[in-house]
Motif scaffolding. Sequence first.
Motif, PDB file in Angstrom:
ATOM      1  N   GLU A 284      -8.506   4.152   4.939  1.00 57.21           N
ATOM      2  CA  GLU A 284      -7.247   4.865   4.729  1.00 57.21           C
ATOM      3  C   GLU A 284      -6.926   5.951   5.756  1.00 57.21           C
ATOM      4  O   GLU A 284      -5.760   6.275   5.968  1.00 57.21           O
ATOM      5  CB  GLU A 284      -7.251   5.529   3.335  1.00 57.21           C
ATOM      6  CG  GLU A 284      -7.430   4.556   2.183  1.00 57.21           C
ATOM      7  CD  GLU A 284      -7.571   5.283   0.849  1.00 57.21           C
ATOM      8  OE1 GLU A 284      -6.927   6.344   0.668  1.00 57.21           O
ATOM      9  OE2 GLU A 284      -8.333   4.789  -0.015  1.00 57.21           O
ATOM     10  N   ILE A 285      -7.949   6.532   6.384  1.00 51.61           N
ATOM     11  CA  ILE A 285      -7.742   7.760   7.152  1.00 51.61           C
ATOM     12  C   ILE A 285      -8.156   7.645   8.624  1.00 51.61           C
ATOM     13  O   ILE A 285      -7.463   8.145   9.516  1.00 51.61           O
ATOM     14  CB  ILE A 285      -8.517   8.935   6.497  1.00 51.61           C
ATOM     15  CG1 ILE A 285      -8.077   9.134   5.046  1.00 51.61           C
ATOM     16  CG2 ILE A 285      -8.335  10.214   7.299  1.00 51.61           C
ATOM     17  CD1 ILE A 285      -6.625   9.487   4.835  1.00 51.61           C
ATOM     18  N   ALA A 286      -9.274   6.995   8.903  1.00 46.01           N
ATOM     19  CA  ALA A 286      -9.919   7.091  10.223  1.00 46.01           C
ATOM     20  C   ALA A 286      -9.010   6.722  11.390  1.00 46.01           C
ATOM     21  O   ALA A 286      -9.103   7.316  12.471  1.00 46.01           O
ATOM     22  CB  ALA A 286     -11.173   6.227  10.251  1.00 46.01           C
ATOM     23  N   SER A 287      -8.134   5.742  11.224  1.00 50.42           N
ATOM     24  CA  SER A 287      -7.339   5.256  12.360  1.00 50.42           C
ATOM     25  C   SER A 287      -6.012   5.998  12.551  1.00 50.42           C
ATOM     26  O   SER A 287      -5.256   5.683  13.471  1.00 50.42           O
ATOM     27  CB  SER A 287      -7.062   3.759  12.203  1.00 50.42           C
ATOM     28  OG  SER A 287      -6.293   3.518  11.035  1.00 50.42           O
ATOM     29  N   ALA A 288      -5.724   6.993  11.713  1.00 46.49           N
ATOM     30  CA  ALA A 288      -4.467   7.750  11.847  1.00 46.49           C
ATOM     31  C   ALA A 288      -4.563   8.701  13.044  1.00 46.49           C
ATOM     32  O   ALA A 288      -5.472   9.517  13.147  1.00 46.49           O
ATOM     33  CB  ALA A 288      -4.194   8.528  10.562  1.00 46.49           C
TER      34      ALA A 288
ATOM     35  N   PRO B 233       3.519   0.016  17.509  1.00 43.82           N
ATOM     36  CA  PRO B 233       4.018   0.549  16.233  1.00 43.82           C
ATOM     37  C   PRO B 233       3.039   1.522  15.582  1.00 43.82           C
ATOM     38  O   PRO B 233       1.868   1.608  15.974  1.00 43.82           O
ATOM     39  CB  PRO B 233       4.188  -0.708  15.368  1.00 43.82           C
ATOM     40  CG  PRO B 233       3.206  -1.685  15.931  1.00 43.82           C
ATOM     41  CD  PRO B 233       3.167  -1.422  17.401  1.00 43.82           C
ATOM     42  N   LEU B 234       3.536   2.239  14.585  1.00 45.65           N
ATOM     43  CA  LEU B 234       2.669   3.100  13.790  1.00 45.65           C
ATOM     44  C   LEU B 234       1.617   2.254  13.086  1.00 45.65           C
ATOM     45  O   LEU B 234       1.877   1.110  12.716  1.00 45.65           O
ATOM     46  CB  LEU B 234       3.481   3.872  12.750  1.00 45.65           C
ATOM     47  CG  LEU B 234       4.491   4.893  13.274  1.00 45.65           C
ATOM     48  CD1 LEU B 234       5.289   5.488  12.116  1.00 45.65           C
ATOM     49  CD2 LEU B 234       3.798   5.995  14.062  1.00 45.65           C
ATOM     50  N   ARG B 235       0.449   2.812  12.887  1.00 48.91           N
ATOM     51  CA  ARG B 235      -0.632   2.090  12.209  1.00 48.91           C
ATOM     52  C   ARG B 235      -0.425   2.087  10.686  1.00 48.91           C
ATOM     53  O   ARG B 235      -0.927   1.217   9.987  1.00 48.91           O
ATOM     54  CB  ARG B 235      -1.971   2.722  12.572  1.00 48.91           C
ATOM     55  CG  ARG B 235      -2.285   2.554  14.056  1.00 48.91           C
ATOM     56  CD  ARG B 235      -3.552   3.283  14.464  1.00 48.91           C
ATOM     57  NE  ARG B 235      -3.864   3.017  15.857  1.00 48.91           N
ATOM     58  CZ  ARG B 235      -4.888   3.563  16.518  1.00 48.91           C
ATOM     59  NH1 ARG B 235      -5.705   4.400  15.887  1.00 48.91           N
ATOM     60  NH2 ARG B 235      -5.092   3.262  17.790  1.00 48.91           N
ATOM     61  N   PHE B 236       0.272   3.110  10.192  1.00 46.73           N
ATOM     62  CA  PHE B 236       0.697   3.191   8.791  1.00 46.73           C
ATOM     63  C   PHE B 236       2.087   3.803   8.801  1.00 46.73           C
ATOM     64  O   PHE B 236       2.406   4.618   9.669  1.00 46.73           O
ATOM     65  CB  PHE B 236      -0.215   4.114   7.962  1.00 46.73           C
ATOM     66  CG  PHE B 236      -1.678   3.812   8.020  1.00 46.73           C
ATOM     67  CD1 PHE B 236      -2.243   2.857   7.178  1.00 46.73           C
ATOM     68  CD2 PHE B 236      -2.517   4.502   8.885  1.00 46.73           C
ATOM     69  CE1 PHE B 236      -3.602   2.590   7.211  1.00 46.73           C
ATOM     70  CE2 PHE B 236      -3.872   4.252   8.928  1.00 46.73           C
ATOM     71  CZ  PHE B 236      -4.421   3.284   8.094  1.00 46.73           C
ATOM     72  N   GLU B 237       2.884   3.464   7.815  1.00 45.92           N
ATOM     73  CA  GLU B 237       4.210   4.082   7.713  1.00 45.92           C
ATOM     74  C   GLU B 237       4.083   5.597   7.572  1.00 45.92           C
ATOM     75  O   GLU B 237       4.895   6.357   8.096  1.00 45.92           O
ATOM     76  CB  GLU B 237       4.961   3.497   6.512  1.00 45.92           C
ATOM     77  CG  GLU B 237       6.406   3.964   6.419  1.00 45.92           C
ATOM     78  CD  GLU B 237       7.121   3.383   5.212  1.00 45.92           C
ATOM     79  OE1 GLU B 237       8.279   3.765   4.979  1.00 45.92           O
ATOM     80  OE2 GLU B 237       6.519   2.546   4.503  1.00 45.92           O
ATOM     81  N   ASN B 238       3.035   6.026   6.877  1.00 50.02           N
ATOM     82  CA  ASN B 238       2.793   7.461   6.675  1.00 50.02           C
ATOM     83  C   ASN B 238       1.573   7.928   7.479  1.00 50.02           C
ATOM     84  O   ASN B 238       0.766   8.724   6.995  1.00 50.02           O
ATOM     85  CB  ASN B 238       2.612   7.773   5.187  1.00 50.02           C
ATOM     86  CG  ASN B 238       1.508   6.935   4.548  1.00 50.02           C
ATOM     87  OD1 ASN B 238       0.863   6.121   5.215  1.00 50.02           O
ATOM     88  ND2 ASN B 238       1.272   7.138   3.257  1.00 50.02           N
ATOM     89  N   GLU B 239       1.469   7.445   8.709  1.00 49.24           N
ATOM     90  CA  GLU B 239       0.333   7.792   9.561  1.00 49.24           C
ATOM     91  C   GLU B 239       0.204   9.298   9.773  1.00 49.24           C
ATOM     92  O   GLU B 239      -0.904   9.835   9.910  1.00 49.24           O
ATOM     93  CB  GLU B 239       0.459   7.086  10.914  1.00 49.24           C
ATOM     94  CG  GLU B 239      -0.738   7.281  11.827  1.00 49.24           C
ATOM     95  CD  GLU B 239      -0.727   6.358  13.047  1.00 49.24           C
ATOM     96  OE1 GLU B 239      -1.642   6.497  13.876  1.00 49.24           O
ATOM     97  OE2 GLU B 239       0.184   5.504  13.177  1.00 49.24           O
TER      98      GLU B 239
END
Length: 282
Positions: free
Chosen positions: A180-184, A223-229
């Motif tokens: 959930e977090i590491a790639s942001a 692109p962003l890796r998450f919409e809420n990166e």
Amino acid sequence: MKQTTISKTIEISGIGLHTGVEVNLALKPAPENTGYIFVRTDLDDFEIPASVEYISHCSYATTLMRKGVVLSTCEHLLSALRGYGVDNCFIYLDSIEIPILDGSSEVFLELIERAGIREQNAPRHFLKVLEKVEFEQGDRRMSIEPSDKYEIECVIDFPHPLINHQTYNFEMKNGSFGREIASARTFGFTTEIEMLRKANLALGGSLDNAIVLTPEGMLNEKPLRFENEFVRHKILDIIGDFALLGMPFLGKLKAKKSGHSVHASLMSKLLKTESAWEIVEI
């Protein structure tokens, strides 16, 4: 639950985000009850423990200083170590700043995974929160309150079409950090870049290690890796900064518009409020 360290030495090179200087980094196994210790190989192996007491300043990154020797931008690496459940590690580097790599913790996490972790004999210690502690600075707020888990609730607000209002609730468990977090990735605004460069900051910044936001969108083609990166990266920073407590906490952190200086202020206030915490073994 036992303490852990990495099973073998791992090495990587990269550039510092703010210095733009090439740096060689090695993570090495450490004995139980060591915590995380930075070792400046360019300065006769001078040691700087990853501890709240050595926080020097926190403008655009967390900087540690001991006896005038500085270590900068440590939060992404510390986040990976804490997120993967490593308790003890020597961190050798030959410059002032940890390499930024891709602007997240993902590469550090992959290195740690490749090395593997080894269980040690001593029990793992936790800082268990017993009563709520809060810190406010203008519209920036952060608090920590009792919980039997490691939890973070983070809210950010930026007047930008890709960000606006973002909220994320995170619990550290069963590899959740990696998922959930590491790639942001870290992010910044084109409007800030000129100011940062004039202050000799972000000299190593590029589209390879940060999301660069224009007034209407972003310069990055990928692109962003998450919409809420963006809010996920804020949680990554919180985990890295709170690793400076020297052990994982058991509590619920709530952050609204926080930043490195707010994290440092809350940790300092928490530790000074001795009735608000105890050290436990689980």
